[in-house]
Design a protein around this motif. Structure first.
Motif, PDB file in Angstrom:
ATOM      1  N   GLN A  90      58.199  31.505 -14.272  1.00  0.00           N
ATOM      2  CA  GLN A  90      56.765  31.490 -14.003  1.00  0.00           C
ATOM      3  C   GLN A  90      56.475  30.754 -12.699  1.00  0.00           C
ATOM      4  O   GLN A  90      55.636  31.186 -11.901  1.00  0.00           O
ATOM      5  N   GLN A  91      57.191  29.663 -12.468  1.00  0.00           N
ATOM      6  CA  GLN A  91      56.960  28.866 -11.274  1.00  0.00           C
ATOM      7  C   GLN A  91      57.277  29.641 -10.007  1.00  0.00           C
ATOM      8  O   GLN A  91      56.585  29.509  -8.986  1.00  0.00           O
ATOM      9  N   ALA A  92      58.327  30.467 -10.057  1.00  0.00           N
ATOM     10  CA  ALA A  92      58.705  31.237  -8.870  1.00  0.00           C
ATOM     11  C   ALA A  92      57.589  32.189  -8.459  1.00  0.00           C
ATOM     12  O   ALA A  92      57.317  32.368  -7.267  1.00  0.00           O
ATOM     13  N   LEU A  93      56.932  32.801  -9.424  1.00  0.00           N
ATOM     14  CA  LEU A  93      55.811  33.682  -9.098  1.00  0.00           C
ATOM     15  C   LEU A  93      54.651  32.885  -8.521  1.00  0.00           C
ATOM     16  O   LEU A  93      54.027  33.294  -7.526  1.00  0.00           O
ATOM     17  N   ASN A  94      54.340  31.745  -9.117  1.00  0.00           N
ATOM     18  CA  ASN A  94      53.249  30.915  -8.609  1.00  0.00           C
ATOM     19  C   ASN A  94      53.542  30.430  -7.189  1.00  0.00           C
ATOM     20  O   ASN A  94      52.635  30.359  -6.349  1.00  0.00           O
ATOM     21  N   ASP A  95      54.803  30.099  -6.912  1.00  0.00           N
ATOM     22  CA  ASP A  95      55.178  29.669  -5.566  1.00  0.00           C
ATOM     23  C   ASP A  95      54.994  30.814  -4.565  1.00  0.00           C
ATOM     24  O   ASP A  95      54.524  30.591  -3.430  1.00  0.00           O
ATOM     25  N   ALA A  96      55.344  32.033  -4.979  1.00  0.00           N
ATOM     26  CA  ALA A  96      55.170  33.191  -4.102  1.00  0.00           C
ATOM     27  C   ALA A  96      53.691  33.445  -3.813  1.00  0.00           C
ATOM     28  O   ALA A  96      53.313  33.827  -2.702  1.00  0.00           O
ATOM     29  N   PHE A  97      52.849  33.198  -4.802  1.00  0.00           N
ATOM     30  CA  PHE A  97      51.400  33.353  -4.617  1.00  0.00           C
ATOM     31  C   PHE A  97      50.895  32.346  -3.584  1.00  0.00           C
ATOM     32  O   PHE A  97      50.158  32.701  -2.654  1.00  0.00           O
ATOM     33  N   LYS A  98      51.304  31.095  -3.735  1.00  0.00           N
ATOM     34  CA  LYS A  98      50.843  30.050  -2.811  1.00  0.00           C
ATOM     35  C   LYS A  98      51.349  30.303  -1.390  1.00  0.00           C
ATOM     36  O   LYS A  98      50.684  29.936  -0.414  1.00  0.00           O
ATOM     37  N   ALA A  99      52.505  30.967  -1.282  1.00  0.00           N
ATOM     38  CA  ALA A  99      53.074  31.260   0.034  1.00  0.00           C
ATOM     39  C   ALA A  99      52.494  32.529   0.643  1.00  0.00           C
ATOM     40  O   ALA A  99      52.875  32.909   1.763  1.00  0.00           O
ATOM     41  N   GLY A 100      51.599  33.185  -0.071  1.00  0.00           N
ATOM     42  CA  GLY A 100      50.975  34.402   0.443  1.00  0.00           C
ATOM     43  C   GLY A 100      51.889  35.609   0.442  1.00  0.00           C
ATOM     44  O   GLY A 100      51.676  36.565   1.206  1.00  0.00           O
ATOM     45  N   GLU A 101      52.895  35.616  -0.418  1.00  0.00           N
ATOM     46  CA  GLU A 101      53.892  36.696  -0.424  1.00  0.00           C
ATOM     47  C   GLU A 101      53.532  37.843  -1.369  1.00  0.00           C
ATOM     48  O   GLU A 101      54.199  38.881  -1.365  1.00  0.00           O
ATOM     49  N   LEU A 102      52.502  37.676  -2.193  1.00  0.00           N
ATOM     50  CA  LEU A 102      52.172  38.699  -3.190  1.00  0.00           C
ATOM     51  C   LEU A 102      51.116  39.634  -2.623  1.00  0.00           C
ATOM     52  O   LEU A 102      49.942  39.610  -3.000  1.00  0.00           O
ATOM     53  N   THR A 103      51.546  40.489  -1.727  1.00  0.00           N
ATOM     54  CA  THR A 103      50.638  41.424  -1.078  1.00  0.00           C
ATOM     55  C   THR A 103      50.847  42.824  -1.621  1.00  0.00           C
ATOM     56  O   THR A 103      51.897  43.142  -2.187  1.00  0.00           O
ATOM     57  N   GLY A 104      49.835  43.682  -1.453  1.00  0.00           N
ATOM     58  CA  GLY A 104      49.943  45.071  -1.870  1.00  0.00           C
ATOM     59  C   GLY A 104      49.941  45.216  -3.388  1.00  0.00           C
ATOM     60  O   GLY A 104      49.811  44.248  -4.138  1.00  0.00           O
ATOM     61  N   ASP A 105      50.076  46.458  -3.811  1.00  0.00           N
ATOM     62  CA  ASP A 105      50.181  46.732  -5.244  1.00  0.00           C
ATOM     63  C   ASP A 105      51.607  46.412  -5.708  1.00  0.00           C
ATOM     64  O   ASP A 105      52.572  46.691  -4.989  1.00  0.00           O
ATOM     65  N   PHE A 106      51.733  45.846  -6.912  1.00  0.00           N
ATOM     66  CA  PHE A 106      53.079  45.553  -7.416  1.00  0.00           C
ATOM     67  C   PHE A 106      53.033  45.292  -8.914  1.00  0.00           C
ATOM     68  O   PHE A 106      51.970  45.003  -9.487  1.00  0.00           O
ATOM     69  N   VAL A 107      54.198  45.380  -9.520  1.00  0.00           N
ATOM     70  CA  VAL A 107      54.389  44.983 -10.917  1.00  0.00           C
ATOM     71  C   VAL A 107      55.261  43.730 -10.903  1.00  0.00           C
ATOM     72  O   VAL A 107      56.411  43.761 -10.442  1.00  0.00           O
ATOM     73  N   ALA A 108      54.699  42.625 -11.376  1.00  0.00           N
ATOM     74  CA  ALA A 108      55.456  41.371 -11.453  1.00  0.00           C
ATOM     75  C   ALA A 108      56.366  41.427 -12.671  1.00  0.00           C
ATOM     76  O   ALA A 108      55.905  41.608 -13.796  1.00  0.00           O
ATOM     77  N   VAL A 109      57.649  41.269 -12.443  1.00  0.00           N
ATOM     78  CA  VAL A 109      58.638  41.239 -13.517  1.00  0.00           C
ATOM     79  C   VAL A 109      59.122  39.795 -13.651  1.00  0.00           C
ATOM     80  O   VAL A 109      59.765  39.263 -12.741  1.00  0.00           O
ATOM     81  N   VAL A 110      58.764  39.159 -14.749  1.00  0.00           N
ATOM     82  CA  VAL A 110      59.153  37.763 -14.999  1.00  0.00           C
ATOM     83  C   VAL A 110      60.076  37.757 -16.206  1.00  0.00           C
ATOM     84  O   VAL A 110      59.650  38.017 -17.331  1.00  0.00           O
ATOM     85  N   ARG A 111      61.347  37.483 -15.973  1.00  0.00           N
ATOM     86  CA  ARG A 111      62.357  37.648 -17.026  1.00  0.00           C
ATOM     87  C   ARG A 111      63.067  36.333 -17.326  1.00  0.00           C
ATOM     88  O   ARG A 111      62.765  35.301 -16.751  1.00  0.00           O
ATOM     89  N   PHE A 112      64.007  36.388 -18.265  1.00  0.00           N
ATOM     90  CA  PHE A 112      64.681  35.201 -18.799  1.00  0.00           C
ATOM     91  C   PHE A 112      63.669  34.237 -19.411  1.00  0.00           C
ATOM     92  O   PHE A 112      63.757  33.022 -19.248  1.00  0.00           O
ATOM     93  N   GLN A 113      62.697  34.836 -20.111  1.00  0.00           N
ATOM     94  CA  GLN A 113      61.665  34.067 -20.803  1.00  0.00           C
ATOM     95  C   GLN A 113      61.656  34.386 -22.299  1.00  0.00           C
ATOM     96  O   GLN A 113      60.687  34.080 -22.996  1.00  0.00           O
TER      97      GLN A 113
END
Length: 606
Positions: A457-480
């Motif tokens: 979960q943290q890796a996705l949040n870090d990508a958001f703060k870094a402005g890397e989550l652009t365009g349309d996408f499906v977030a795959v968060v695994r090993f949860q």
């Protein structure tokens, strides 16, 4: 009145599938009731220990087996708003038991953790397993064999499922569940959600966020949104384990106390010492379980119950599946809009007619089994009522109102918000998953976009703060998943993905973790099974793979050549950081033994 043919057919299917395990379970219940379920089996030394602190009159009564003794299992602590009201319940129950000619003792306490406190924290990795710990802790309390019936004081996410698993394990004992009720309404939920999004975007600070959260969660009682805690209360009432009308009465009110006294007296009345013996293991059957699933769909309830209902049913020898839940969703319309499925909270739902109105509408439409047994007696129709305070501080009941007090919150069957329920099971080459559709706009229920893959979960949040989550996408968060790290809720992703969706991006989530009863407006395929740690297909997804989530058709697929996809080596993840700290080392055995999400994710049999 019998249930509609499609409801009966699914119930028959569950009954047929469950025959071997259900018959074996009922045999165990009968054996326990006939051989060991009374204090007469205890030696004098055993019994003396069991009533050492009782009054002389109580000792005289407990020396035989003619006076009913009620065991109280409590989840009280004074950190959790939902459970703090239980501080005064044992004394109230003991006094009510004495008035009814019985005795009550606190048999034991169980832990109660709050997912709201642990969201995004290491402690959340203990959350799902706390359900199994609660079941075992309750079993320890009841193992003394001092009791003729039990009452269960619990409200929130894992507490009620754990308590019901324990109650069904002691299926020869009658069981009554006593709720504490929701807190009074605070700031509107949509205002709270707006502040959360502004904070995620850096437009307001922590002080403003804390002020909004504190105005929402502000006093004793459950959180007022329709998450797992309030879904629990709906389930206990529609399955006949509450007194009619008990679920959503605020704590600290005369009616709340009257309902608690009434529940105590009823628990004493249905022991084997009387003429209305109602062991919970016989009372809860396939029809009761189906009624619970129907209620979940009709109210757009918590996705967590696609796990908990399977585990609870298994404790009674009943084999419920995700396919059963999905097929029932096709038959049951959505009748309630409570946040996150709407703007109202559970107090508004209760004021609009609440459980009594809902049950009556579902019964009249043939969507519930009316011919069930409940703690209140025969049949579910007596639950189509509104509870009020009557003469001498007793509970009085009147038929539920014929019209909803607010059709934007609680709709009659003829004006359902949508023709199908709020939950759907997804299948495809990524395995099985669950999606909550009741809060997702129809135009957002189908998405095909490239994957962005994260192992936390943290890796996705870090990508958001870094402005890397652009365009349309499906977030795959695994090993949860359960075996990886205890299957924590990933509720913090709701705000981040909601911000991106509001910016005009088409986004979705695919995860083997959970998203809780607060799953919101972003389409989320959760509980993906098999999980990544068990080499599930989700472990083979790579950044850029096209993923299609179709909540309308019920499919979840990665659009990659099947042969190439099968030849990929599953990704590995370093989970060492999840193994220690905040008690996680004590749960290593639970992680190893955890079952699949679609089997209830339990760390013990079933």
């Amino acid at each position: 009145m019998t249930a509609r043919a499609d409801i009966e057919a699914i119930t028959d299917r569950i009954r047929e599938r469950s025959k071997p395990t259900r018959e074996a379970y009922l045999d165990r219940v009968a054996e326990a009731a006939g051989k060991t379920a009374n204090r007469a089996t205890l030696s004098c030394g055993n019994l003396a220990h069991g009533f050492a602190v009782c009054s002389p009159a109580e000792k005289a009564a407990l020396a035989g087996d003619r006076v009913a003794n009620l065991g109280i299992i409590t989840s009280y602590n004074d950190m959790l708003s939902a459970h703090q009201p239980f501080e005064t319940f044992p004394q109230l129950i003991k006094a009510a038991a004495r008035d009814a000619g019985g005795i009550a003792q606190v048999a034991g306490g169980v832990p109660a953790m709050c997912d709201g406190v642990t969201q995004g924290m290491p402690g959340m990795e203990l959350s799902l397993f706390s359900r199994d710990v609660i079941a075992m802790a309750a079993a320890i309390g009841l193992s003394h064999n001092m009791f003729d019936a039990a009452v269960y004081l619990g409200v929130c996410d894992k507490i009620v499922p754990g308590l019901l698993i324990a109650a069904l394990t002691f299926g020869h004992l009658p069981a009554v569940f006593i709720p504490a009720g929701p807190m009074t309404s605070g700031i509107p939920n949509d205002e709270k959600a707006k502040v959360r999004q502004l904070y995620a975007e850096g437009k307001v600070g922590r002080a403003e966020l804390l002020e909004a959260e504190s105005k929402s969660y502000h006093g004793p009682g459950t959180c007022t949104f329709y998450g797992t805690a309030n879904s629990n209360q709906m389930l206990m009432e529609i399955m006949g384990l509450h007194m009619p009308g008990a679920s959503f009465v605020n704590p600290g009110t005369p009616l709340r106390d009257a309902l608690t006294r009434e529940a105590t007296k009823r628990a004493l009345a249905i022991t084997a010492l009387g003429n209305a013996y109602t062991p919970v293991g016989r009372m809860i059957d396939e029809r009761s379980v189906v009624n619970g699933v129907v209620g979940l769909h009709a109210t757009g309830g918590s996705t967590n119950h696609t796990i908990h209902l399977i585990a609870m049913a298994a404790a009674a020898g009943i084999r419920l599946t995700w396919q059963d839940i999905s097929d029932l969703s096709d038959s049951v319309p959505l009748l309630a809009r409570v946040y996150p499925n709407g703007l109202a909270d559970v107090n508004h739902f209760h004021a609009a007619g609440g459980m009594g109105f809902l049950i009556r509408e579902l019964l009249d439409a043939g969507l519930l089994h009316e011919d069930v047994q409940t703690v209140y007696g025969e049949g579910l129709r007596p639950y189509a009522v509104e509870a009020k305070l009557g003469a001498n501080s007793a509970v009085a009941r009147a038929p539920a109102p014929r019209e909803s007090g607010d059709e934007k919150v609680l709709a009659p069957y003829s004006k359902a918000f949508q023709p199908t329920g709020g939950l759907r099971v997804l299948t495809g080459n990524l395995g099985h998953a669950v999606v909550k559709t009741s809060a997702v706009k129809p135009e957002r229920r189908v998405i095909e976009a490239p994957a962005k893959v994260f192992d936390s979960q943290q890796a996705l949040n870090d990508a958001f703060k870094a402005g890397e989550l652009t365009g349309d996408f499906v977030a795959v968060v695994r090993f949860q998943g359960p075996k990886a790290n205890g299957m924590p809720e990933l509720h913090r992703l709701t705000t981040v993905l909601g911000v991106l969706q509001d910016r005009g991006q088409r986004v979705a989530l695919v995860t083997d973790g959970r998203m809780s009863g607060a799953s919101g407006k972003v389409p989320a395929a959760i509980h993906v099974t098999p999980e990544a740690l068990e080499d599930g297909p989700i472990a083979r997804i790579r950044d850029g793979d096209m993923v299609k989530l179709d909540a309308d058709a019920g499919t979840l697929e990665v659009l990659v050549d099947a042969r190439d996809f099968a030849m990929r080596h599953p990704a590995d993840a370093d989970l060492a950081a999840n193994e220690f700290g905040f008690g996680r080392e004590l749960f290593a055995g639970f992680r190893r033994m955890a079952g699949r999400a679609d089997h209830g994710a339990a760390a013990f049999g079933g």
